[in-house]
Design an enzyme around this catalytic site. Structure first.
Site: not given
Ligand code: IVH
Length: 675
Positions: A117, A119, A121, A230, A318, A412, A415, A430, A435
């Site tokens: 199966e 694993k 996370d 599971y 793993k 910015c 702009c 900004c 903008c």
């Protein structure tokens, strides 16, 4: 309604909603529209409000709404939650196989059957069901005692509040699995956090764990967690003989079992399998950090037993988290929809886990400083949770002295407006209301799927529209002319017509989507839907006081204030007036009682060719209103193709797949006849 028929209706609604939630969240194959589901849900809510005696704890309405806790209660596990031994190489897997055979008293040449199966996370969870009803949900904790997170787990719709009554269902059992967040959802949550200036979650696992260990379950509910199972532990004799049989029973009871899985005979061809699964895992919508090899036979598992908190019959393999080394060529300031100016590392491209990575968000200035990244640095990168590239380490000993620190611009980059950091925030923004980057960002958000869903209005088109001055604000989208669109790059006559039709169709969307589409800070899809439901119209929402706003369940004081401030803005008010003037209006499709047409309910329709009575988007909306689904492509799941003159490849495909084809006339007769 007589009290007995109310009882029957409540039971019927509960069971229908359970069925649809299962199809939607576990099978990923819904058969009714979201609107129809919401309608059934509301009907049940109303009935239960009138008759609280009919409201059972396992009713689908009982997932959210519990009051926040002060602390989690300890949850002792009836059966300990074991951990797994790890294998990091093929040799270690073969050693495991040999140990299994030795412990079972088998010859070295014997072949043991294993189930492999993924694993997942996420966060290990354990659900206690008694007579099929969910009684408690707990985290793993130290394996002996976890935390009681029942309220939070109940918000996960893939967790049934009641198991299906099937043969072999134990009367009492603990079911183990993994609660997790999909990669897409992780991206969605991460973007939200970045925009709000909150510290990012390192990976989907942390995001899932953080969401489940929330004292306020309404926060968990907003995170759209998933769950896969599971294991099943019970004192009763198990009705299955193999782990594969256990997974089968889980599935029959309407839990989502760990899948895909493989059953293999011994370790002979395991190297090819590992290679294959390491590739396949990238196509899964969630993160997996390895595989779990389990002896398939339950009888053999029993004989092998456990040793120091790990089963002797299972081992985790793993996968290598792929890391890469590269050079930061530049750090740029990128402006988003809320004006947040984010430092982004532009790197020498490297291949990581099959994709080329050349950019990584550094999130904010605090992160840049914490990591100590400079332009020119050699860095180690990894994909956070396998998806979002992240700089994890600066190789300071490789510095030449040429490296330069990144300085947040005061103007910015899009702009020229002022960039400033608000008090108590980590994010620079900004400040200019006009903008261009902000405008492009907010148009992209407006047009996106979960918002106004304007098919064909992507970033490239938006950029051109803004650059050419054709669109200076959202309302301008609704004033575009065919000729203006057809003249854009990569647009033709036909795509301009399609885009115009899509823009037109987007004038009517449910209120919740419009509120979300406005892009008000702190207002995600969930909060927007709650606001829409509470206030019922944009006008009433815009007039609501901070106090009134804070009465909405998912709205806290900060959100209430942001929403109030948003609607106080003169420019916003003018824009809302303009939107009304161009015809954008909340549709009532999702709240009005839907006329159900048995002919349409649960069926998928594809419209193709020219229609006389409706435009394509109108016909699609109609089908949805009548309880069906509309799709733009023909597949095995299509029930009907409605074809008008000029239909081409879709009609051809329908014929090939044996999908029923209707003329517009036949379709109209069928829905009008109510058949
Ligand atoms: S079996 C006795 N199967 O990995 C069996 N665990 O390091 C114990 N996990 O605590 C677990 N996917 O949270 C098993 N398909 C899977 C799994 C899985 C993820 C997690 C689980 C466990 C941890 C063990």
């Amino acid at each position: 309604m007589a009290s007995e028929s109310e009882r029957e209706r409540v039971q019927q609604l509960q069971s229908e909603l359970r069925e649809h939630a299962y199809r939607y969240y576990v099978l990923d194959e819904p058969t009714i529209s979201d609107a129809e589901y919401d309608r059934l849900f509301r009907e049940l809510q109303e009935l239960e409000a009138r008759r609280p005696d009919l409201r059972t704890p396992d009713s689908p309405t009982q997932r959210v709404g519990a009051t926040p806790l002060d602390a989690f209660r300890p949850a002792p596990h009836r059966f300990p939650m074991l951990s797994l031994q790890n294998a990091f190489s093929l040799d270690e897997l073969r050693d495991f196989d040999e140990r299994v055979k030795r412990n079972l008293g088998l010859e070295p040449e014997a072949v043991v059957e294993y189930i492999v199966e993924y694993k997942i996370d996420g966060l290990g969870i354990s659900l206690t069901y008694t007579d099929g009803v969910l009684e408690r949900g707990a985290t793993r904790g130290d394996g002996q005692t976890g935390e009681d997170v029942t309220q939070n787990l109940k918000t996960i719709r893939a967790i049934p509040l009641r198991l299906a009554e099937v043969e072999g269902r134990p009367s009492a059992c603990e079911i183990r699995g993994e609660a997790f967040i999909t990669k897409d959802e992780f991206v969605r949550i991460s973007q939200g956090r970045e925009e709000r200036g909150e510290s990012p979650f390192a990976n989907p696992r942390n995001a899932a764990a953080g969401s489940i260990r929330q004292l306020d379950s309404s926060i968990t509910a907003q995170r759209r967690l998933q769950a896969i199972f599971y294991d099943l532990r019970t004192d009763e004799p198990p009705p299955f003989e193999t782990q594969a049989g256990l997974l089968e029973l889980l599935s029959e009871m309407r839990l989502r079992p760990s899948a895909p899985y493989r059953v293999v005979a011994g370790m002979a061809e395991v190297d090819a399998l590992l290679e294959h699964l390491d590739r396949e895992r990238h196509s899964l919508p969630y993160d997996v950090d390895g595989l779990v090899f389990k002896v398939n036979s339950i009888e053999q598992q029993r004989r092998l037993g456990t040793i120091s908190r790990s089963p002797r019959w299972a081992i985790a393999f793993k996968f290598q988290a792929e890391r890469g080394e590269t050079t930061v060529n530049d750090i740029i300031a990128s402006v988003g929809r809320t004006g947040a100016v984010t430092p982004v590392a532009i790197m020498e491209p490297v291949l990581l886990d099959g994709t080329t990575v050349s950019r990584a968000s550094l999130h904010n200035m605090d992160e840049v400083e914490r990591k100590g990244v400079r332009i020119g640095d050699r860095v180690v990168i990894q994909k956070a949770g396998d998806i979002i590239p992240e700089v994890i380490e600066v190789l300071a000993d490789r510095r030449t002295g040429e490296e330069r620190p990144f300085i947040m611009p005061t103007e910015c980059p899009a702009c020229g407006g002022e960039v400033a950091r608000e008090e108590g925030e980590v994010v620079y923004r900004c400040q200019s209301p006009t903008c261009r980057a902000k405008l492009e960002g907010s148009l992209e958000h407006w047009a996106s799927r979960g918002c106004m869903d304007i098919d064909g209005l992507g970033p490239a088109i938006i950029k051109q529209l803004v650059e050419q001055g054709l669109v200076r604000g959202i309302p301008d989208l609704y004033r575009l002319q065919h000729g203006q669109l057809a003249a854009l790059e990569r647009m033709g006559d036909k795509s301009a017509s399609n885009l115009l039709a899509a823009v037109e169709a987007s004038k009517r969307r449910p209120l919740g989507r419009i509120v979300y589409a406005l892009g008000i800070r702190h207002v995600g899809a969930t909060v927007a839907a709650a606001l829409a439901e509470h206030f019922g119209s944009l006008e009433r929402l815009a007039e609501a006081t901070t106090e009134e706003l804070a009465l909405v369940r998912v709205v806290g004081p900060v959100v209430a204030q942001t929403v109030r401030r948003y609607f106080d803005d003169e420019a916003v008010r003018a824009m809302l007036d303009e939107l009304r003037a161009v015809g954008v209006e909340a549709s009532t499709a999702e709240s009005a009682p839907v006329e159900r047409r048995p002919f349409v309910v649960g069926k998928t329709f594809v419209f193709t060719g020219a229609l006389e009575t409706w435009t394509r988007p109108e016909a699609e909306a109609l089908v949805q209103r009548l309880g069906g689904r509309a799709s733009s492509s023909v597949s095995g799941k299509t029930d009907y193709v409605v074809a008008g003159p000029g239909a081409g490849s879709k009609l051809e495909k329908a014929t090939r797949l044996g999908v029923k084809v209707l003329t517009e006339e036949e379709f109209r007769a069928a829905i009008e006849g109510g058949a």
